[in-house]
Design an enzyme around this catalytic site. Structure first.
Site, PDB file in Angstrom:
ATOM      1  N   GLY A   7       4.895 -10.276  -1.356  1.00  0.00           N
ATOM      2  CA  GLY A   7       3.980  -9.922  -2.253  1.00  0.00           C
ATOM      3  C   GLY A   7       4.224  -9.080  -3.365  1.00  0.00           C
ATOM      4  N   PHE A  53       0.870  -1.248  -0.009  1.00  0.00           N
ATOM      5  CA  PHE A  53       0.029   0.029   0.061  1.00  0.00           C
ATOM      6  C   PHE A  53       0.952   1.085   0.096  1.00  0.00           C
ATOM      7  CE2 PHE A  53      -3.427  -2.888   1.144  1.00  0.00           C
ATOM      8  CZ  PHE A  53      -4.497  -2.179   0.466  1.00  0.00           C
ATOM      9  N   LYS A  85       8.828 -11.326   8.957  1.00  0.00           N
ATOM     10  CA  LYS A  85       8.084 -11.380   7.700  1.00  0.00           C
ATOM     11  C   LYS A  85       7.821 -12.934   7.400  1.00  0.00           C
ATOM     12  CE  LYS A  85       7.022  -9.502   3.303  1.00  0.00           C
ATOM     13  NZ  LYS A  85       5.558  -9.234   3.466  1.00  0.00           N
ATOM     14  N   HIS A 123      13.328  -8.137   3.752  1.00  0.00           N
ATOM     15  CA  HIS A 123      12.552  -7.621   4.784  1.00  0.00           C
ATOM     16  C   HIS A 123      13.118  -8.245   6.090  1.00  0.00           C
ATOM     17  CE1 HIS A 123       9.977  -6.929   1.160  1.00  0.00           C
ATOM     18  NE2 HIS A 123       9.323  -6.343   2.279  1.00  0.00           N
ATOM     19  N   HIS A 124      12.387  -7.687   6.997  1.00  0.00           N
ATOM     20  CA  HIS A 124      12.692  -7.865   8.680  1.00  0.00           C
ATOM     21  C   HIS A 124      12.227  -9.231   8.771  1.00  0.00           C
ATOM     22  CE1 HIS A 124       8.328  -7.996   9.187  1.00  0.00           C
ATOM     23  NE2 HIS A 124       8.266  -6.969   8.466  1.00  0.00           N
TER      24      HIS A 124
END
Length: 232
Positions: free
Chosen positions: A147, A105, A141, A137-138
């Site tokens: 995605g 988003f 996740k 990513h961290h």
């Protein structure tokens, strides 16, 4: 807006904080520890303007179902559920509901999608350049590839070769995505780096304001121009 939030992880907490800063009311926060029946959940959700879901993949179908039954538009920020997209669309249609979803988003990421789409057109016939995607990513996740990485891969589907995706999960990385084109002579890379999760939360709230009063299923990237126009 009067919001119902589903999920109380890092993203859920950030959406909650940002929503309050923007003057919205958070009337309900549903967590994984809730033992409520669907009937109870539907009763709790009624009276809100919109729900935002940043929970877990396995909960998405039921979250869609109870929000639709409650007549509540849903912003679906959880990823990893798209094998069930046809069922999600069926449920929303059954209740004449509304849902907006996105692999990401962040407004910046969605503009990045457009850059990558143009790059895919440019490199479509340049077989000397091998495409690739790297994402990080961290450590918390759950899904890998992300995605967002899968969306980027779909944007490169016109290329003549398979696009490999490499994923890293470590530390506290908010999100980094690299699309590259490598040849014997040189390498060209496009990169989006998230400095925090604030962009994701802000985009989810933009989507929430936009979806109120609408019917149907929408993908955030496809209606972004209309969302941004409605905020001006």
């Amino acid at each position: 807006m009067r919001l119902a939030l589903i999920g109380s992880g890092a993203m859920g907490k950030l959406v909650n904080s940002l929503a309050l800063d923007q003057g919205h009311e958070v009337g309900l926060i549903l967590t994984s520890s809730s033992n409520s029946t669907n009937g109870e959940l539907i009763r709790l959700l009624r009276g809100h303007d919109v729900a935002i879901d940043f929970s877990v993949t396995d909960a998405v179908l039921n979250n869609v179902r109870v929000c639709a039954a409650a007549g509540l538009p849903l912003v679906e920020g959880t990823t990893g559920w798209h094998k069930s997209e046809s069922e999600v669309r069926r449920i929303v249609a059954e209740y004449d509901g509304a849902l907006i979803f996105g692999a990401n988003f962040s407004v910046g990421v969605n503009l990045f999608y457009r850059v990558v789409t143009r790059a895919a057109e440019i490199f479509q016939d340049r077989i000397e350049y091998a495409p690739f995607i790297e994402e990080a990513h961290h450590a918390r996740k759950r899904d890998a590839p992300s995605g967002t990485a899968l969306k980027l891969k779909s944007l490169l589907s016109n290329l003549p070769t398979e696009v490999p995706v490499a994923s890293t999960r470590a530390g506290f990385i908010p999100g980094t995505h690299i699309v590259g084109f490598d040849s014997a002579a040189d390498q060209i890379t496009l990169q989006h780096v998230a400095r925090s999760r604030a962009g994701f939360a802000g985009g989810a709230l933009l989507a929430a304001k936009w979806i109120v009063g609408r019917k149907g299923v929408f993908e955030f990237s496809e209606v972004l121009d209309d969302i941004l126009k409605s905020q001006s």
